[in-house]
Design a protein around this motif. Structure first.
Motif, PDB file in Angstrom:
ATOM      1  N   PRO A 145       0.720  -1.014  -0.010  1.00  0.00           N
ATOM      2  CA  PRO A 145      -0.031  -0.015   0.114  1.00  0.00           C
ATOM      3  C   PRO A 145       0.883   1.322   0.141  1.00  0.00           C
ATOM      4  O   PRO A 145       1.954   1.218   0.374  1.00  0.00           O
ATOM      5  N   ALA A 146       0.313   2.379  -0.625  1.00  0.00           N
ATOM      6  CA  ALA A 146       0.955   3.630  -0.649  1.00  0.00           C
ATOM      7  C   ALA A 146       0.943   4.171   1.000  1.00  0.00           C
ATOM      8  O   ALA A 146       0.146   3.808   1.708  1.00  0.00           O
ATOM      9  N   ASP A 147       1.779   5.133   1.001  1.00  0.00           N
ATOM     10  CA  ASP A 147       1.625   5.953   2.453  1.00  0.00           C
ATOM     11  C   ASP A 147       0.467   6.901   2.214  1.00  0.00           C
ATOM     12  O   ASP A 147       0.232   7.208   3.744  1.00  0.00           O
ATOM     13  N   ASP A 148       0.096   7.337   1.633  1.00  0.00           N
ATOM     14  CA  ASP A 148      -0.856   8.315   1.313  1.00  0.00           C
ATOM     15  C   ASP A 148      -1.592   8.495   0.090  1.00  0.00           C
ATOM     16  O   ASP A 148      -0.931   7.723  -0.952  1.00  0.00           O
ATOM     17  N   THR A 149      -2.510   9.326  -0.275  1.00  0.00           N
ATOM     18  CA  THR A 149      -3.033   9.404  -1.629  1.00  0.00           C
ATOM     19  C   THR A 149      -2.965  10.994  -1.872  1.00  0.00           C
ATOM     20  O   THR A 149      -2.964  11.972  -1.012  1.00  0.00           O
ATOM     21  N   ILE A 150      -3.176  11.304  -3.059  1.00  0.00           N
ATOM     22  CA  ILE A 150      -3.221  12.686  -3.674  1.00  0.00           C
ATOM     23  C   ILE A 150      -4.444  12.766  -4.880  1.00  0.00           C
ATOM     24  O   ILE A 150      -4.404  11.829  -5.755  1.00  0.00           O
ATOM     25  N   THR A 151      -5.533  13.373  -4.526  1.00  0.00           N
ATOM     26  CA  THR A 151      -6.784  13.431  -5.385  1.00  0.00           C
ATOM     27  C   THR A 151      -6.760  14.584  -6.128  1.00  0.00           C
ATOM     28  O   THR A 151      -6.998  15.701  -5.663  1.00  0.00           O
ATOM     29  N   LEU A 152      -6.785  14.463  -7.567  1.00  0.00           N
ATOM     30  CA  LEU A 152      -6.560  15.567  -8.521  1.00  0.00           C
ATOM     31  C   LEU A 152      -7.359  15.377  -9.760  1.00  0.00           C
ATOM     32  O   LEU A 152      -7.682  14.252 -10.229  1.00  0.00           O
ATOM     33  N   MET A 205       2.922  20.522  -3.725  1.00  0.00           N
ATOM     34  CA  MET A 205       1.466  19.872  -3.635  1.00  0.00           C
ATOM     35  C   MET A 205       1.404  19.447  -2.072  1.00  0.00           C
ATOM     36  O   MET A 205       2.300  19.474  -1.222  1.00  0.00           O
ATOM     37  N   VAL A 206       0.017  19.066  -1.759  1.00  0.00           N
ATOM     38  CA  VAL A 206      -0.257  18.674  -0.383  1.00  0.00           C
ATOM     39  C   VAL A 206      -1.106  17.327  -0.787  1.00  0.00           C
ATOM     40  O   VAL A 206      -2.181  17.439  -1.376  1.00  0.00           O
ATOM     41  N   SER A 207      -0.714  16.266  -0.070  1.00  0.00           N
ATOM     42  CA  SER A 207      -1.410  14.852  -0.212  1.00  0.00           C
ATOM     43  C   SER A 207      -2.705  15.007   0.763  1.00  0.00           C
ATOM     44  O   SER A 207      -2.926  16.062   1.396  1.00  0.00           O
ATOM     45  N   GLY A 226      -3.545  13.356   2.935  1.00  0.00           N
ATOM     46  CA  GLY A 226      -3.322  13.386   4.440  1.00  0.00           C
ATOM     47  C   GLY A 226      -2.594  14.425   4.897  1.00  0.00           C
ATOM     48  O   GLY A 226      -2.212  14.228   6.162  1.00  0.00           O
ATOM     49  N   GLY A 227      -2.178  15.341   4.404  1.00  0.00           N
ATOM     50  CA  GLY A 227      -1.447  16.523   4.507  1.00  0.00           C
ATOM     51  C   GLY A 227       0.089  16.439   4.477  1.00  0.00           C
ATOM     52  O   GLY A 227       0.749  17.413   5.013  1.00  0.00           O
ATOM     53  N   ILE A 228       0.726  15.658   3.751  1.00  0.00           N
ATOM     54  CA  ILE A 228       2.121  15.583   3.269  1.00  0.00           C
ATOM     55  C   ILE A 228       2.190  16.530   2.282  1.00  0.00           C
ATOM     56  O   ILE A 228       2.001  16.810   1.364  1.00  0.00           O
ATOM     57  N   ALA A 229       3.233  17.717   2.758  1.00  0.00           N
ATOM     58  CA  ALA A 229       3.464  18.829   1.876  1.00  0.00           C
ATOM     59  C   ALA A 229       4.871  18.338   1.172  1.00  0.00           C
ATOM     60  O   ALA A 229       5.880  17.819   1.816  1.00  0.00           O
ATOM     61  N   PHE A 230       4.944  18.537  -0.221  1.00  0.00           N
ATOM     62  CA  PHE A 230       6.088  18.121  -0.955  1.00  0.00           C
ATOM     63  C   PHE A 230       6.103  18.971  -2.234  1.00  0.00           C
ATOM     64  O   PHE A 230       5.334  19.430  -2.695  1.00  0.00           O
ATOM     65  N   LEU A 231       7.251  19.068  -2.868  1.00  0.00           N
ATOM     66  CA  LEU A 231       7.520  19.744  -4.046  1.00  0.00           C
ATOM     67  C   LEU A 231       7.682  18.588  -5.085  1.00  0.00           C
ATOM     68  O   LEU A 231       8.748  17.761  -4.963  1.00  0.00           O
ATOM     69  N   LEU A 232       6.605  18.584  -6.152  1.00  0.00           N
ATOM     70  CA  LEU A 232       6.873  17.699  -7.285  1.00  0.00           C
ATOM     71  C   LEU A 232       7.767  18.606  -8.396  1.00  0.00           C
ATOM     72  O   LEU A 232       7.600  19.728  -8.666  1.00  0.00           O
ATOM     73  N   ASP A 233       8.795  17.813  -8.652  1.00  0.00           N
ATOM     74  CA  ASP A 233       9.833  18.499  -9.566  1.00  0.00           C
ATOM     75  C   ASP A 233      10.544  17.156 -10.413  1.00  0.00           C
ATOM     76  O   ASP A 233      11.267  16.558 -10.164  1.00  0.00           O
ATOM     77  N   LEU A 234       9.508  17.194 -11.787  1.00  0.00           N
ATOM     78  CA  LEU A 234       9.742  16.246 -12.601  1.00  0.00           C
ATOM     79  C   LEU A 234      10.712  16.754 -13.890  1.00  0.00           C
ATOM     80  O   LEU A 234      10.746  18.109 -13.902  1.00  0.00           O
ATOM     81  N   SER A 266      11.275  11.940  -1.725  1.00  0.00           N
ATOM     82  CA  SER A 266      12.774  11.773  -1.201  1.00  0.00           C
ATOM     83  C   SER A 266      12.924  11.025   0.256  1.00  0.00           C
ATOM     84  O   SER A 266      13.956  10.631   0.330  1.00  0.00           O
ATOM     85  N   ASP A 267      11.838  11.013   0.898  1.00  0.00           N
ATOM     86  CA  ASP A 267      12.040  10.336   2.239  1.00  0.00           C
ATOM     87  C   ASP A 267      11.803   8.786   2.214  1.00  0.00           C
ATOM     88  O   ASP A 267      11.554   8.242   3.253  1.00  0.00           O
ATOM     89  N   GLY A 268      11.380   8.423   0.938  1.00  0.00           N
ATOM     90  CA  GLY A 268      11.005   6.854   0.634  1.00  0.00           C
ATOM     91  C   GLY A 268       9.352   6.524   0.553  1.00  0.00           C
ATOM     92  O   GLY A 268       8.993   5.410   0.210  1.00  0.00           O
ATOM     93  N   ARG A 269       8.614   7.626   1.130  1.00  0.00           N
ATOM     94  CA  ARG A 269       7.238   7.257   1.015  1.00  0.00           C
ATOM     95  C   ARG A 269       6.800   7.421  -0.394  1.00  0.00           C
ATOM     96  O   ARG A 269       7.166   7.972  -1.197  1.00  0.00           O
ATOM     97  N   LEU A 270       5.457   6.795  -0.581  1.00  0.00           N
ATOM     98  CA  LEU A 270       4.867   6.697  -1.925  1.00  0.00           C
ATOM     99  C   LEU A 270       3.224   7.407  -1.797  1.00  0.00           C
ATOM    100  O   LEU A 270       2.796   6.896  -0.682  1.00  0.00           O
ATOM    101  N   VAL A 271       2.961   8.240  -2.567  1.00  0.00           N
ATOM    102  CA  VAL A 271       1.672   8.899  -2.734  1.00  0.00           C
ATOM    103  C   VAL A 271       0.957   8.437  -3.746  1.00  0.00           C
ATOM    104  O   VAL A 271       1.546   8.741  -4.997  1.00  0.00           O
ATOM    105  N   GLU A 272      -0.121   7.707  -3.676  1.00  0.00           N
ATOM    106  CA  GLU A 272      -0.609   7.130  -4.943  1.00  0.00           C
ATOM    107  C   GLU A 272      -1.466   8.477  -5.442  1.00  0.00           C
ATOM    108  O   GLU A 272      -2.545   8.944  -4.920  1.00  0.00           O
ATOM    109  N   VAL A 273      -1.732   8.531  -6.758  1.00  0.00           N
ATOM    110  CA  VAL A 273      -2.446   9.279  -7.531  1.00  0.00           C
ATOM    111  C   VAL A 273      -3.989   8.785  -7.594  1.00  0.00           C
ATOM    112  O   VAL A 273      -4.105   7.615  -8.152  1.00  0.00           O
ATOM    113  N   LYS A 274      -4.676   9.781  -7.402  1.00  0.00           N
ATOM    114  CA  LYS A 274      -6.220   9.375  -7.417  1.00  0.00           C
ATOM    115  C   LYS A 274      -6.908  10.425  -8.291  1.00  0.00           C
ATOM    116  O   LYS A 274      -6.620  11.335  -8.402  1.00  0.00           O
TER     117      LYS A 274
END
Length: 155
Positions: A16-23, A35-37, A39-47, A62-70
């Motif tokens: 399972p992912a550590d959190d989700t982000i719904t967009l 972006m903010v997941s 569940g409240g994880i703030a991060f910078l998407l930099d592709l 970068s800390d190893g967690r995965l945020v699943e895209v919904k």
């Protein structure tokens, strides 16, 4: 701030992912953005380049967690034809207007627009308003294309 520079495509990671982000679809087409997941994880998407994130992709932090895209449901038109030939004529009309669309299960999904809906009804299409996730096809000049639900870029 936590950074994210890698996307793991749908089917290429195990949860399972550590959190989700719904967009919605527009919010999922990104290269660099704070972006903010859900569940409240703030991060910078930099592709390295802009891409459309699809439902089931995972953003690797970068800390190893995965945020699943919904994919957030949005107002769309569901369009069906009388038969395969009629559906091809409808698709041609949509493509001729350069409208992003998703083709799946014998129907076309596109953004809700009353002018387009009236045009399609005038062509004999069956048009219904729906709320659904929207993953339009890449255009002919996009950097990649889809196969079986995931994308491949070509150098």
């Amino acid at each position: 701030m936590i950074e994210a520079g890698e996307i793991r495509e749908r089917g290429q990671w195990q949860g399972p992912a550590d959190d989700t982000i719904t967009l919605d679809e527009a919010q999922r087409h990104r290269r660099r953005m704070a972006m903010v997941s859900d569940g409240g994880i703030a991060f910078l998407l930099d592709l390295p380049e802009a891409r459309l994130l699809v439902e089931g992709d995972a953003i690797a932090l970068s800390d190893g967690r995965l945020v699943e895209v919904k994919a957030k449901p949005e107002p769309l038109l569901s369009v069906e034809g009388r038969d395969a030939d009629h559906l091809l004529q409808i698709v041609w009309q949509i493509g001729n207007r350069h409208l992003p669309c998703q083709i799946r299960d014998g129907r076309i999904l596109l953004r809700r627009d009353h002018v387009v809906a009236d045009m399609l009804k005038g062509l004999g299409a069956h048009v219904h308003e729906v709320e659904a996730a929207f993953d339009p096809l890449d255009g002919a000049y996009a950097g990649g294309h889809q196969h079986g639900g995931h994308r491949h870029g070509h150098d």
